[in-house]
Design a protein around this motif. Structure first.
Motif: not given
Length: 247
Positions: A20-26, A144-147
């Motif tokens: 979820r964190g990766a998707r938000d970043a991308l 986990p979200y931050y990472l």
């Protein structure tokens, strides 16, 4: 009879938060900081730095202005200890960001090396988005979200640094300079969008007013540090005085 499969709930939840964190970043932030470093890759190729080392510089330094200092100093023949000192000075602005963000990410049992690794990911875009997103999340979900978010940012940026290396010689200098300016523009917009109190607005306004002053008084190495320290302190004291009057 077959034994029941072990409960994978916690691990599955952690993986879900990372993705979820990766998707938000991308969705946007990773590309903003990534395109800003296309110009860094072009600069590195221009001074004869190999592709692998250029991309490694993004993973290890993870700061566009510091990388510009690094490659520019190499081209000028500056001694390596002086280059290291200059990079440290140019990155001192990350100290107050780290101090503000780490309390949201610390967990019982974290060792010093783990905290250093977590702090390494802190950059302007990661910091402003983390401060906007993490406080409303349960404490156990934040790391986990931050990472996931930070790794998506740093890996995308590393790849685009390599793209910039290949584009060297074809990328006009004004465009390369403009790409570096994307991050502070995005940073300012994100901060303004996330301002929810009078203290937030006051701190942002003071930042705009004080930055040119400290840039003239203390130079480019310490201007953001002094701007944040003085402006943030004034905004905090003004907010505290306002709360006391209301009480």
């Amino acid at each position: 009879m077959a034994e029941p499969a072990p409960d994978a709930g916690p691990a599955a939840a952690t993986h879900s938060l990372v993705w979820r964190g990766a998707r938000d970043a991308l969705a946007l932030p990773a590309w903003v900081v990534g395109f800003a470093l296309v110009g860094v890759g072009s600069l590195a190729q221009g001074v004869g730095y190999p592709l692998g080392a250029t991309m490694l510089s993004t993973l290890l330094i993870w700061a566009g202005p510091a990388q510009v200092v690094f490659f520019g100093s190499l081209a000028a023949g500056v001694a390596l200890p002086l280059i290291a000192a200059a990079i440290c000075l140019s990155s001192i602005r990350f100290l107050p960001m780290t101090i503000a963000l780490m309390p949201l990410l610390r967990r019982p049992g974290q060792g010093l090396l783990a905290q250093i690794a977590i702090a390494h990911y802190i950059a302007v875009t990661v910091w402003v988005e983390s401060l906007r997103r993490l406080p409303s999340m349960p404490a156990q979900e934040r790391l986990p979200y931050y990472l996931g978010f930070a790794n998506a940012c740093i890996l995308t940026t590393t790849a685009l640094t390599g793209v910039g290396w290949f584009l060297s010689g074809t990328l006009p200098a004004p465009l390369a300079s403009g790409l570096l300016f994307i991050t502070p523009v995005y940073f300012t917009i994100a901060l303004a969008a996330g301002a929810r109190t009078a203290v937030d607005v006051t701190a942002i306004v003071l930042g705009f007013l004080l930055a040119p002053l400290f840039g003239h008084l203390v130079g480019r190495d310490f201007d953001l540090l002094f701007t944040g320290l003085v402006g943030g302190t004034i905004a905090y004291l003004a907010g505290r005085a306002r709360r006391r009057r209301k009480a």
